[in-house]
Design a protein around this motif. Structure first.
Motif, PDB file in Angstrom:
ATOM      1  N   PRO A 198       0.833  -1.208   0.000  1.00 37.04           N
ATOM      2  CA  PRO A 198       0.000   0.000   0.000  1.00 37.04           C
ATOM      3  C   PRO A 198       0.869   1.260   0.000  1.00 37.04           C
ATOM      4  O   PRO A 198       1.981   1.269   0.529  1.00 37.04           O
ATOM      5  N   PHE A 199       0.323   2.308  -0.586  1.00 29.66           N
ATOM      6  CA  PHE A 199       1.085   3.537  -0.753  1.00 29.66           C
ATOM      7  C   PHE A 199       1.571   4.091   0.578  1.00 29.66           C
ATOM      8  O   PHE A 199       2.723   4.516   0.711  1.00 29.66           O
ATOM      9  N   ASP A 200       0.687   4.085   1.598  1.00 31.97           N
ATOM     10  CA  ASP A 200       1.105   4.644   2.883  1.00 31.97           C
ATOM     11  C   ASP A 200       2.227   3.820   3.507  1.00 31.97           C
ATOM     12  O   ASP A 200       3.106   4.369   4.201  1.00 31.97           O
ATOM     13  N   LYS A 201       2.225   2.500   3.257  1.00 32.72           N
ATOM     14  CA  LYS A 201       3.320   1.674   3.773  1.00 32.72           C
ATOM     15  C   LYS A 201       4.625   1.976   3.037  1.00 32.72           C
ATOM     16  O   LYS A 201       5.705   1.945   3.639  1.00 32.72           O
ATOM     17  N   ARG A 202       4.529   2.275   1.741  1.00 33.42           N
ATOM     18  CA  ARG A 202       5.731   2.658   1.001  1.00 33.42           C
ATOM     19  C   ARG A 202       6.310   3.967   1.550  1.00 33.42           C
ATOM     20  O   ARG A 202       7.533   4.107   1.691  1.00 33.42           O
ATOM     21  N   VAL A 203       5.419   4.901   1.882  1.00 33.78           N
ATOM     22  CA  VAL A 203       5.875   6.167   2.461  1.00 33.78           C
ATOM     23  C   VAL A 203       6.569   5.916   3.799  1.00 33.78           C
ATOM     24  O   VAL A 203       7.647   6.465   4.079  1.00 33.78           O
TER      25      VAL A 203
END
Length: 806
Positions: free
Chosen positions: A503-508
């Motif tokens: 997920p994008f927030d996990k990548r951030v």
């Protein structure tokens, strides 16, 4: 959970396996074996011998010379033991044999002790006579053994017999690691049922015979249950004309294998039932039950009750108690009272066999700080249908052991009968989940081995009430897998066509974590729940919204009673620990969650946000080091514009003159600054500490992993330096913002390379010097173009009341 292998074989008589074979197979079928202790380890060539004569040793006062008949021959043995007489039968180690323990009763050698013929003080000795300790056991298993000296066999023991076999030491004590959902396996019968299924052998549970003298217990005793939610079933039976005495050796040894010390026949029976059926029992002296009535109800707040261990306990209204007509006599499922304990003078006894609520039992045990074997069973949630058979089995053992006269009938308060689950049988889904191709009939065969029923009409597996762990198709699949054999399930790749993505927030979060570690920070992990006192330590105003917190209903204590609304306390506590352990510098980061309630009391879940907090101290670190780490995170997240910093962020826990809020794209991302000296004192930090907090959900709005690359510049750059006098209240950020706006597309970069305040600078001003780099992508810049841009920049600086230095 412990059992002896011989106890298991009592219910699975066709089980002909070695301890190793048993342990390996049970582990692979899901009943994990933790340890296996062989009772006959290092015992070789030990037989039963009979002492024919005892003569004094000619050269040693403490030694005697014995002539011993070992069946095949007569041996001369010299010994220092003094507890035997002529005619006694003892364990004899023959020449070349082995014992497990030493002569002094000390620790057992790993490989045992080899016994060889030899001379003792000049007299030939052709073996050794043994104590129970030298045979690797103890008086816990064999209470009839002397405290010191030789073990004496009964007179009817055959001479020459294998002494290890006579003592029942050709056995193994096995310790299992039982998962909490397999409540049925916290009993010997449950383990035996698993063993029967594992080895595909018939399971023979005890045949419980009808007992009773023709009288009716209802004429003697009355039982009522006022709280049927906390007491699902209460069974009672009665025994008259009690005859206390030792229990049989087979029972003593089975109890000892489970770590229970034998006491007397009646106590041992209740313990034996608890281990055999997993059903705790309690015994009351009938003559001490006031009014000959048992009432099961809750205690009152503040009641005092003295338990069997002599301690006075303070009760509350959540605790379930066993009462007679006048008083409390026991804490349900945990421990009886001092006022009703069984003594050696008992004549008539009541057996209690009940099913109490596991959750309530666990909470009561925890509140009282009182944990017993019975409470450990109850708190896992036992099957109420076991109670009747268990109490009847106890009465059967009473009769078999001649321990008393069983009164006929049983009092059984059972308002709502427990029924087992029904789970739809879906063989195709089971195979799809396991990646197998097992036939439905094979699966049904596994279920039959486990005593699970099957309804052909509804195609449902009928789960007995003692299997409380089977509810869904996946549970049935696990039963199939463990008996089909995990090693037989083929290795396959996942069949899904969808590609997994982070997920994008996990990548951030991952980028924030990697960047912090790249900059020398180590990850810290702290609790999300903390004390309300934290706000005072951080100088948070009394009316601050940060003090509006989610309160935990059942906290471990006041220090863990609220969910945090800002992530500082854990970080500062970690930094303080490092500082007070004399670490000269520390750099820590944490991906911490904060919990912001939308309104109180809660009507919906709070706003649960992840924030990156960075903290550091050390003589080589300052505010600008922390600012650089923050900007490095932005750069790694693809945030190409420069952030804006607004001084005086209004954070009471930060130094009033060394703090700033961080803005990007018009939105506040977080803040950074130096820790307020008073807060540093509160955390016992005797140095400057720098902090930065960034809100991950807001970072996600601006982060981009869409990387774009540009070619190497083909045309030369031109540099110009600017030296200026700037008012002290104008920040470098404001100056740089203006220069970038005026510099336009030709300004490639700028760098502040000097800042100075001193005697040669006007009062109220500071000297700042920048290096500006200009470049055009499609041609070589001419002086006219550069001059035009520089003029715009200088005009802008003049508008800010900034003067050029000569």
């Amino acid at each position: 959970m412990n059992t002896s292998l011989s106890w298991i074989k009592a219910y699975v008589p066709d089980l002909d396996v070695t301890p190793k074979e048993y342990c390996d197979a049970m582990t692979l079928s899901g009943t994990k074996v933790e340890t296996c202790t062989l009772l006959d380890k290092n015992l070789e060539k030990i037989v039963v011998g009979q002492i024919l004569s005892i003569d004094p040793h000619p050269d040693a006062d403490k030694l005697v010379i014995c002539q011993v008949d070992v069946g095949t021959e007569k041996l001369q043995i010299v010994t220092g033991a003094d507890n035997m007489r002529v005619g006694d039968k003892v364990a004899v180690v023959l020449d070349g044999g082995k014992v497990a323990g030493g002569h002094d009763g000390g620790p057992m050698p790993e490989d045992g002790i080899r016994i060889n013929a030899g001379k003792l003080r000049g007299v030939e000795s052709y073996g050794m006579m043994c104590s129970i300790e030298e045979m690797g056991s103890s008086r816990e298993f064999y209470p009839e053994a002397p405290v010191s000296g030789l073990y004496i066999f009964p007179q009817d023991t055959p001479v020459g017999a294998d002494a290890v076999e006579v003592l029942g030491l050709h056995d193994a004590v096995i310790e299992y690691e039982i998962t909490s959902n397999r409540v049925d396996c916290y009993s010997v019968l449950g383990i035996a049922r698993e063993a029967a299924a594992t080895f595909d052998k018939p399971f023979h549970p005890p045949v419980v015979a009808k007992t009773g003298n023709g009288e009716d217990i209802h004429d003697y005793l009355k039982v009522s249950v006022e709280d049927t939610k906390l007491c699902k079933r209460y069974c009672a039976r009665m025994v008259k004309n009690i005859k206390l005495g030792p229990s049989p050796k087979w029972m003593q040894r089975r109890l000892a294998s489970n770590g229970i010390r034998p006491i007397n026949n009646l106590v041992d029976i209740t313990n034996y039932i608890m281990e055999e059926y997993g059903q705790p029992m309690h015994a009351f002296d009938y003559d001490l039950i006031a009014g000959h009535e048992i009432i099961v109800k809750r205690a009152k707040d503040g009641d005092k009750f003295q338990t069997l261990d002599g301690q006075v306990r303070t009760l509350d209204s959540t605790m379930l108690m066993i009462n007679d007509a006048e008083k409390e006599v026991g804490i349900a499922g945990i421990m009886g009272g001092e006022n009703s304990k069984i003594t050696d003078d008992v004549k008539t006894m009541v057996f209690e066999c009940a099913c109490f609520d596991g959750t309530n039992n666990r909470l009561t045990s925890r509140k009282l700080g009182l944990r017993t074997d019975a409470s450990g069973k109850y708190e896992k949630g036992i099957d109420p249908n076991t109670a009747e058979e268990a109490v009847n089995r106890a009465c059967q053992l009473v009769e078999e052991m001649g321990a008393g006269e069983v009164v006929g009938g049983m009092i059984d308060v059972y308002p709502v009968k427990a029924a087992g689950n029904r789970v739809k049988f879906e063989p195709d889904k089971i195979n799809a989940l396991l990646g197998t191709d097992i036939s439905p009939e094979t699966m049904k065969g596994y279920f039959r081995k486990l005593d699970l029923g099957f309804d052909e009409e509804t195609q449902e597996v009928v789960v007995p009430s003692w299997r409380q762990d089977l509810h869904y198709m996946a549970d049935l699949a696990e039963e199939v897998a463990r008996f089909y054999g995990y090693a037989n399930i083929p290795t396959t790749l996942p069949g899904s066509r969808t590609a997994g993505r982070i997920p994008f927030d996990k990548r951030v979060q991952d980028v924030c974590r990697e960047t912090a570690e790249f900059c020398g920070f180590s990850e810290s992990m702290t609790y999300s729940f903390e004390s309300p006192k934290v706000f005072d330590k951080l100088l948070i105003p009394a009316d601050s919204s940060l003090r509006k917190t989610v309160t935990i209903n059942n906290p471990l204590g006041e220090d863990f009673s609220i969910m945090r609304t800002l992530p500082l306390n854990g970080m500062l506590t970690s930094l303080s620990t490092n500082y007070n352990r004399r670490n000269k510098e520390a750099r820590l980061y944490e991906m911490s969650k904060i919990y912001l309630p939308k309104q109180l009391p809660l009507t919906e879940l709070p706003d649960e946000r992840v924030q990156v907090i960075l903290g550091m101290y050390g003589e080589n670190f300052d505010f600008f080091n922390m600012k650089g780490v923050v900007e490095e995170i932005f750069a790694r997240l693809g945030m190409r514009e420069l952030p804006e910093y607004v001084a005086e962020a209004g954070k009471p826990f930060l130094h009033p003159g060394r703090q700033a809020e961080v803005f990007y794209g018009g939105k506040k991302l977080g803040y950074l600054g130096e820790l307020h000296p008073d807060v540093a004192d509160n955390y016992d930090l005797g140095t400057k500490v720098y902090l930065a907090v960034l809100d991950v959900p807001t970072l996600c709005e601006f982060a981009s992993f869409d990387y774009k690359y540009t070619g190497i510049a083909n045309f030369p750059a031109v540099t110009r330096d600017l030296s200026m006098l700037v008012k002290k209240d104008i920040t470098a950020g404001e100056v740089e913002k203006m220069i970038r706006q005026r510099g336009g597309r030709l300004l490639e970069s700028l760098e502040l390379f000097d800042i100075y305040e001193g005697a040669q600078v006007l009062t109220g001003y500071k000297s700042m010097a920048y290096s500006l780099t200009f470049r055009a992508k499609d041609h070589t810049l001419e002086e006219k173009e550069i001059s035009t841009v520089m003029k715009k920049i200088l005009n802008g600086l003049e508008g800010m009341d900034i003067k050029l230095r000569a």
